[in-house]
Design an enzyme around this catalytic site. Structure first.
Site, PDB file in Angstrom:
ATOM      1  N   ARG A  90       8.232  -8.146  -0.053  1.00  0.00           N
ATOM      2  CA  ARG A  90       7.847  -6.785  -0.196  1.00  0.00           C
ATOM      3  C   ARG A  90       8.721  -6.096   0.840  1.00  0.00           C
ATOM      4  O   ARG A  90       8.986  -4.240   1.074  1.00  0.00           O
ATOM      5  CB  ARG A  90       6.631  -6.865  -0.240  1.00  0.00           C
ATOM      6  CG  ARG A  90       5.892  -5.121   0.206  1.00  0.00           C
ATOM      7  CD  ARG A  90       4.736  -4.839   0.659  1.00  0.00           C
ATOM      8  NE  ARG A  90       4.278  -3.233   0.278  1.00  0.00           N
ATOM      9  CZ  ARG A  90       2.868  -3.248   0.274  1.00  0.00           C
ATOM     10  NH1 ARG A  90       1.954  -3.926   0.758  1.00  0.00           N
ATOM     11  NH2 ARG A  90       2.647  -1.687   0.569  1.00  0.00           N
ATOM     12  N   ASN A 144       1.854  -5.659  -9.017  1.00  0.00           N
ATOM     13  CA  ASN A 144       2.484  -5.137  -9.778  1.00  0.00           C
ATOM     14  C   ASN A 144       3.635  -6.033 -10.050  1.00  0.00           C
ATOM     15  O   ASN A 144       4.065  -6.838  -9.741  1.00  0.00           O
ATOM     16  CB  ASN A 144       2.493  -4.081  -8.397  1.00  0.00           C
ATOM     17  CG  ASN A 144       1.314  -3.311  -8.426  1.00  0.00           C
ATOM     18  OD1 ASN A 144       0.608  -2.779  -9.305  1.00  0.00           O
ATOM     19  ND2 ASN A 144       0.924  -2.982  -6.170  1.00  0.00           N
ATOM     20  N   CYS A 164      -5.835  -0.824 -12.179  1.00  0.00           N
ATOM     21  CA  CYS A 164      -5.768  -0.576 -11.241  1.00  0.00           C
ATOM     22  C   CYS A 164      -6.346   0.727  -9.919  1.00  0.00           C
ATOM     23  O   CYS A 164      -7.253   0.685 -11.325  1.00  0.00           O
ATOM     24  CB  CYS A 164      -4.024   0.848 -11.334  1.00  0.00           C
ATOM     25  SG  CYS A 164      -3.266   1.404 -10.319  1.00  0.00           S
ATOM     26  N   HIS A 194       1.196   4.252 -12.145  1.00  0.00           N
ATOM     27  CA  HIS A 194       2.142   4.135 -10.524  1.00  0.00           C
ATOM     28  C   HIS A 194       2.822   6.044 -10.521  1.00  0.00           C
ATOM     29  O   HIS A 194       3.473   6.369 -10.224  1.00  0.00           O
ATOM     30  CB  HIS A 194       2.578   3.506 -10.006  1.00  0.00           C
ATOM     31  CG  HIS A 194       2.140   2.911  -9.418  1.00  0.00           C
ATOM     32  ND1 HIS A 194       2.243   1.813  -8.228  1.00  0.00           N
ATOM     33  CD2 HIS A 194       0.564   2.689  -8.892  1.00  0.00           C
ATOM     34  CE1 HIS A 194       1.329   0.844  -7.968  1.00  0.00           C
ATOM     35  NE2 HIS A 194       0.287   1.059  -8.181  1.00  0.00           N
ATOM     36  N   TYR A 244       2.118   8.803  -5.900  1.00  0.00           N
ATOM     37  CA  TYR A 244       2.950   8.075  -6.285  1.00  0.00           C
ATOM     38  C   TYR A 244       4.018   8.905  -7.344  1.00  0.00           C
ATOM     39  O   TYR A 244       5.415   8.810  -6.601  1.00  0.00           O
ATOM     40  CB  TYR A 244       3.144   6.669  -7.440  1.00  0.00           C
ATOM     41  CG  TYR A 244       2.632   5.903  -6.199  1.00  0.00           C
ATOM     42  CD1 TYR A 244       3.037   4.634  -6.023  1.00  0.00           C
ATOM     43  CD2 TYR A 244       0.964   5.603  -6.408  1.00  0.00           C
ATOM     44  CE1 TYR A 244       2.480   3.388  -5.288  1.00  0.00           C
ATOM     45  CE2 TYR A 244       0.182   4.142  -5.707  1.00  0.00           C
ATOM     46  CZ  TYR A 244       1.077   3.656  -5.764  1.00  0.00           C
ATOM     47  OH  TYR A 244       0.588   2.721  -4.781  1.00  0.00           O
TER      48      TYR A 244
END
Length: 421
Positions: A90, A144, A164, A194, A244
């Site tokens: 990440r 995700n 989500c 998102h 987002y």
């Protein structure tokens, strides 16, 4: 009832456990299996999980295993919350795109594509194991990028619904501002995972009074501050965008910000270290306050609601989920995965009707869906050209020199996770 959580060694898991314990009348779990390859994390997390159950007098049994096949056997539902490559991967997703002047984020842009390429093959392998051992089990995907992963699962014929916590977060926030119970708040939530907007906030149900104008008039500053967007933009839109959307509406501003501070992954890694130390304390028997800063607020309540509806009659009949479009948004293919209000039951999720969308929203949804088509193709078939095309199609990238540079970096940073590289 037996549930399995793949990625059960996550520091998120106590949030899930707390929800299972509090909402046991809605979802009466008899056995919960935490599955994770990291045996050391499993030991810490499961210890706290058992103490939470014990404190709240939950009679369910919590077991652990590093063996996926054993963990999912006979499960009524399997919840996926894994992170291929961990926080280290990440951190890369959030940093190398900045070298090309593009946003570094784990679920959208180039970083989001990297995560999809790492994740889709692993999730599909797990889903095949579930199908072999228990073909009737539901798969609830919280991994995700949820939209792409859910589409991969559905396309492969699995019984899957994507989940989500963005929508339930808005619902709880609006309920607090309106001083009503959360169950009274119904969201006109439309978009992709998102990439969504709250077009209305209704009291009492889908046909209730739309109080969104009242919310914006009386609480616009607080709502805009939470979104990190200017109040004048929210007022101009007249809707509440997911936070987002800031990556799209203020891309260059966000890139500058990200270049001046540690990555979110670095912050979370430090938080996880502290959380795991807490989880090892035999006196701790509730989720610590620090977990709220980790993210995933209300995730457990959304997961309980969805599982209860899929497995029985305990959940809410209408929930925000990720599922096939099937004509809901007429400008998308039926097999696109959208995030909208849906009627959820034993047969899965059926989206509710959505009014015609303003081109401002429909255009961006169509653009990102085209990117997701190409991203899934790259995740399933591999190849540098497919990666390049997906990046070129993404509205946050869209220039060939950016796409070239990002393709090289993506492959270089993810080679160990890409069978074709």
């Amino acid at each position: 009832m037996k549930l399995a959580v793949v990625g059960g060694g996550s520091t998120y898991t106590p949030e899930l456990i707390d929800g299972f314990a509090r909402l046991r009348d809605t979802l009466p779990i008899e056995e919960l299996v935490l599955v994770d390859p990291a045996a050391d994390r499993l030991e810490l997390v499961s210890g706290l999980a058992r103490r939470i159950f014990a404190k709240q007098d939950h009679a369910g049994k919590i077991t652990t295993t590093t063996d996926i096949d054993a963990g999912v056997a006979d499960a009524d539902a399997v919840l996926l919350q894994l992170r291929v490559g961990g926080q280290a991967a990440r951190n890369q997703d959030e940093t190398w795109p900045l070298e090309c002047g593009c946003v570094g984020q784990e679920t959208t842009g180039a970083g989001g594509l990297a995560k999809a390429l790492r994740t889709v093959p692993v999730v599909l392998d797990i889903a095949e194991r579930v199908r072999r051992t228990n073909p009737d089990a539901w798969i609830i995907d919280f991994t995700n990028p949820v939209g792409i992963v859910t589409r991969a699962l559905l396309q492969a014929g699995h019984k899957a619904v994507g989940l989500c916590n963005v929508a339930i977060g808005f619902q709880r926030k609006f309920a607090r501002l309106l001083e009503v119970e959360p169950g009274q708040v119904h969201l006109d939530h439309v978009g992709l995972n998102h990439l969504s907007w709250e077009l209305g906030v209704r009291l009492g149900g889908p046909d209730g009074e739309n109080v969104l104008p009242k919310l914006l008039a009386e609480h616009g500053d607080a709502i805009a501050d939470d979104l990190h967007m200017p109040r004048k933009l929210v007022d101009r839109l007249g809707v509440v965008p997911s936070y987002y959307l800031r990556y799209f509406y203020a891309h260059d501003e966000v890139v500058k910000e990200l270049g001046t501070k540690p990555s979110r992954a670095a912050e979370v890694a430090a938080m996880e270290k502290e959380l795991l130390e807490m989880y090892g304390d035999p006196a701790l028997d509730e989720k610590p306050e620090l977990l709220a800063k980790r993210g995933g607020a209300f995730y457990s309540e959304a997961a309980v609601d969805l599982a209860a509806s899929l497995l029985g009659d305990g959940g809410s009949p209408i929930q925000v989920v990720n599922t096939y479009n099937n004509g809901t948004l007429p400008f998308l293919a039926d097999d696109a995965v959208i995030e909208v209000q849906a009627r959820v039951g034993r047969d899965g999720a059926t989206p509710l009707a959505v009014p015609a969308l303003d081109p401002l929203y429909a255009g961006l949804i169509a653009n990102v869906t085209a990117y997701e088509d190409l991203a899934l193709e790259a995740a399933l078939r591999g190849g540098r050209d497919r990666v390049f095309k997906a990046l070129l199609a993404h509205p946050l990238i869209g220039q060939y020199d950016y796409a070239e540079g990002l393709t090289d970096r993506l492959i270089a940073h993810n080679r160990e996770h890409l069978a074709w590289a």
